[in-house]
Design a protein around this motif. Structure first.
Motif, PDB file in Angstrom:
ATOM      1  N   SER A  25      65.125  25.945  58.188  1.00 50.07           N
ATOM      2  CA  SER A  25      65.411  25.581  59.577  1.00 50.07           C
ATOM      3  C   SER A  25      66.866  25.155  59.741  1.00 50.07           C
ATOM      4  CB  SER A  25      64.467  24.467  60.045  1.00 50.07           C
ATOM      5  OG  SER A  25      64.607  23.309  59.230  1.00 50.07           O
ATOM      6  N   LEU A  26      67.415  24.465  58.752  1.00 51.75           N
ATOM      7  CA  LEU A  26      68.824  24.068  58.810  1.00 51.75           C
ATOM      8  C   LEU A  26      69.724  25.273  58.558  1.00 51.75           C
ATOM      9  CD1 LEU A  26      71.076  22.056  59.138  1.00 51.75           C
ATOM     10  CD2 LEU A  26      70.737  21.358  56.749  1.00 51.75           C
ATOM     11  N   GLN A  27      69.329  26.164  57.674  1.00 50.79           N
ATOM     12  CA  GLN A  27      70.119  27.376  57.445  1.00 50.79           C
ATOM     13  C   GLN A  27      70.288  28.149  58.754  1.00 50.79           C
ATOM     14  OE1 GLN A  27      68.595  29.793  54.232  1.00 50.79           O
ATOM     15  NE2 GLN A  27      68.580  28.075  52.796  1.00 50.79           N
ATOM     16  N   ALA A  28      69.214  28.228  59.529  1.00 52.67           N
ATOM     17  CA  ALA A  28      69.278  28.946  60.809  1.00 52.67           C
ATOM     18  C   ALA A  28      70.228  28.248  61.776  1.00 52.67           C
ATOM     19  CB  ALA A  28      67.884  29.041  61.416  1.00 52.67           C
ATOM     20  N   GLN A  29      70.172  26.917  61.826  1.00 57.22           N
ATOM     21  CA  GLN A  29      71.071  26.188  62.728  1.00 57.22           C
ATOM     22  C   GLN A  29      72.523  26.276  62.256  1.00 57.22           C
ATOM     23  OE1 GLN A  29      68.229  22.584  63.780  1.00 57.22           O
ATOM     24  NE2 GLN A  29      70.138  22.522  64.925  1.00 57.22           N
ATOM     25  N   LEU A  30      72.734  26.254  60.965  1.00 56.20           N
ATOM     26  CA  LEU A  30      74.092  26.419  60.442  1.00 56.20           C
ATOM     27  C   LEU A  30      74.629  27.796  60.818  1.00 56.20           C
ATOM     28  CD1 LEU A  30      73.638  24.813  56.929  1.00 56.20           C
ATOM     29  CD2 LEU A  30      75.168  23.970  58.720  1.00 56.20           C
ATOM     30  N   GLY A  31      73.778  28.815  60.735  1.00 59.25           N
ATOM     31  CA  GLY A  31      74.180  30.162  61.094  1.00 59.25           C
ATOM     32  C   GLY A  31      74.614  30.245  62.555  1.00 59.25           C
TER      33      GLY A  31
ATOM     34  N   LYS B 283      70.257  26.868  48.083  1.00 57.43           N
ATOM     35  CA  LYS B 283      68.807  26.902  47.874  1.00 57.43           C
ATOM     36  C   LYS B 283      68.142  25.580  48.255  1.00 57.43           C
ATOM     37  CE  LYS B 283      69.075  30.275  44.174  1.00 57.43           C
ATOM     38  NZ  LYS B 283      68.857  30.543  42.755  1.00 57.43           N
ATOM     39  N   THR B 284      68.900  24.489  48.269  1.00 57.59           N
ATOM     40  CA  THR B 284      68.323  23.186  48.634  1.00 57.59           C
ATOM     41  C   THR B 284      68.320  22.958  50.138  1.00 57.59           C
ATOM     42  OG1 THR B 284      70.423  21.981  48.486  1.00 57.59           O
ATOM     43  CG2 THR B 284      69.104  22.166  46.466  1.00 57.59           C
TER      44      THR B 284
ATOM     45  N   GLY C 107      83.568  30.492  53.582  1.00 58.10           N
ATOM     46  CA  GLY C 107      84.243  29.197  53.496  1.00 58.10           C
ATOM     47  C   GLY C 107      83.372  28.010  53.822  1.00 58.10           C
ATOM     48  N   LEU C 108      82.080  28.209  54.027  1.00 62.60           N
ATOM     49  CA  LEU C 108      81.185  27.104  54.364  1.00 62.60           C
ATOM     50  C   LEU C 108      80.776  26.362  53.097  1.00 62.60           C
ATOM     51  CD1 LEU C 108      79.498  25.598  56.486  1.00 62.60           C
ATOM     52  CD2 LEU C 108      77.658  27.219  56.017  1.00 62.60           C
ATOM     53  N   ARG C 109      80.913  25.061  53.139  1.00 65.81           N
ATOM     54  CA  ARG C 109      80.491  24.214  52.024  1.00 65.81           C
ATOM     55  C   ARG C 109      79.451  23.227  52.534  1.00 65.81           C
ATOM     56  NH1 ARG C 109      85.966  24.467  51.991  1.00 65.81           N
ATOM     57  NH2 ARG C 109      86.152  22.355  52.756  1.00 65.81           N
ATOM     58  N   ILE C 110      78.424  23.009  51.737  1.00 69.45           N
ATOM     59  CA  ILE C 110      77.355  22.082  52.068  1.00 69.45           C
ATOM     60  C   ILE C 110      77.383  20.949  51.066  1.00 69.45           C
ATOM     61  CG2 ILE C 110      74.863  21.808  52.403  1.00 69.45           C
ATOM     62  CD1 ILE C 110      76.082  23.716  54.393  1.00 69.45           C
ATOM     63  N   TYR C 111      77.231  19.731  51.565  1.00 66.74           N
ATOM     64  CA  TYR C 111      77.253  18.540  50.714  1.00 66.74           C
ATOM     65  C   TYR C 111      76.030  17.676  50.982  1.00 66.74           C
ATOM     66  CZ  TYR C 111      82.235  19.728  50.643  1.00 66.74           C
ATOM     67  OH  TYR C 111      83.431  20.381  50.528  1.00 66.74           O
ATOM     68  N   ILE C 112      75.721  16.842  50.012  1.00 68.33           N
ATOM     69  CA  ILE C 112      74.702  15.812  50.163  1.00 68.33           C
ATOM     70  C   ILE C 112      75.287  14.507  49.640  1.00 68.33           C
ATOM     71  CG2 ILE C 112      72.713  17.354  50.007  1.00 68.33           C
ATOM     72  CD1 ILE C 112      72.455  16.533  47.058  1.00 68.33           C
ATOM     73  N   ASN C 113      74.650  13.400  50.004  1.00 69.88           N
ATOM     74  CA  ASN C 113      75.055  12.126  49.426  1.00 69.88           C
ATOM     75  C   ASN C 113      74.727  12.159  47.947  1.00 69.88           C
ATOM     76  OD1 ASN C 113      76.039  10.672  51.688  1.00 69.88           O
ATOM     77  ND2 ASN C 113      73.950  10.408  52.382  1.00 69.88           N
ATOM     78  N   THR C 114      75.600  11.585  47.143  1.00 68.91           N
ATOM     79  CA  THR C 114      75.329  11.509  45.718  1.00 68.91           C
ATOM     80  C   THR C 114      74.047  10.718  45.529  1.00 68.91           C
ATOM     81  OG1 THR C 114      77.685  11.596  45.258  1.00 68.91           O
ATOM     82  CG2 THR C 114      76.263  10.787  43.500  1.00 68.91           C
ATOM     83  N   PRO C 115      73.082  11.244  44.775  1.00 67.41           N
ATOM     84  CA  PRO C 115      71.788  10.570  44.622  1.00 67.41           C
ATOM     85  C   PRO C 115      71.930   9.133  44.137  1.00 67.41           C
ATOM     86  CG  PRO C 115      71.730  12.738  43.625  1.00 67.41           C
ATOM     87  CD  PRO C 115      73.158  12.475  44.004  1.00 67.41           C
TER      88      PRO C 115
ATOM     89  N   ASN D 187      63.294  20.470  47.825  1.00 67.65           N
ATOM     90  CA  ASN D 187      64.572  20.178  47.194  1.00 67.65           C
ATOM     91  C   ASN D 187      65.537  19.425  48.096  1.00 67.65           C
ATOM     92  OD1 ASN D 187      63.763  21.627  44.902  1.00 67.65           O
ATOM     93  ND2 ASN D 187      64.374  23.536  45.873  1.00 67.65           N
ATOM     94  N   ALA D 188      65.114  19.097  49.320  1.00 71.61           N
ATOM     95  CA  ALA D 188      66.005  18.427  50.261  1.00 71.61           C
ATOM     96  C   ALA D 188      66.372  17.044  49.750  1.00 71.61           C
ATOM     97  CB  ALA D 188      65.334  18.318  51.624  1.00 71.61           C
ATOM     98  N   PRO D 189      67.579  16.576  50.092  1.00 76.11           N
ATOM     99  CA  PRO D 189      68.010  15.267  49.624  1.00 76.11           C
ATOM    100  C   PRO D 189      67.262  14.143  50.310  1.00 76.11           C
ATOM    101  CG  PRO D 189      69.580  16.130  51.202  1.00 76.11           C
ATOM    102  CD  PRO D 189      68.574  17.221  50.934  1.00 76.11           C
TER     103      PRO D 189
END
Length: 94
Positions: free
Chosen positions: A83-89, A78-79, A7-15, A29-31
């Motif tokens: 390091s953030l994936q680990a913190q999200l985990g 994938k974006t 159920g985890l969703r990841i968002y970015i600001n619209t470019p 690939n980071a925003p």
């Protein structure tokens, strides 16, 4: 060890063309600005900001009245920098 984050969703600001950034978040690939947002189920929305001085991601719990969710778009896992994936985990342990 496998981490389950159902159920985890990841968002970015619209470019936006008017917001170039030279912040290095460790992912090509980071925003722009190194900012991600996350939400699990109907839970709170968190803003993840990369702090260069500490080389770490800082999580801020957002008040939905503080921003326009229509300016967010879905981000591919994938974006998300490793390091953030680990913190999200760690943040969203089942």
């Amino acid at each position: 060890m496998s981490i389950t984050m159902s159920g985890l969703r990841i968002y970015i600001n619209t470019p936006s063309l008017s917001q170039p950034s030279d912040i290095d978040t460790g992912s090509e690939n980071a925003p722009a600005g190194g900012v991600f947002y996350s939400r699990r189920g109907n839970g709170p929305i968190y803003r993840w900001l990369y702090e260069e001085k500490r080389s770490n991601w800082r999580a801020l719990r957002m008040n939905t009245s503080d921003f326009d969710s229509h300016k967010l778009s879905n981000a591919s896992w994938k974006t998300v920098p490793e390091s953030l994936q680990a913190q999200l985990g760690a943040h969203y342990l089942d």
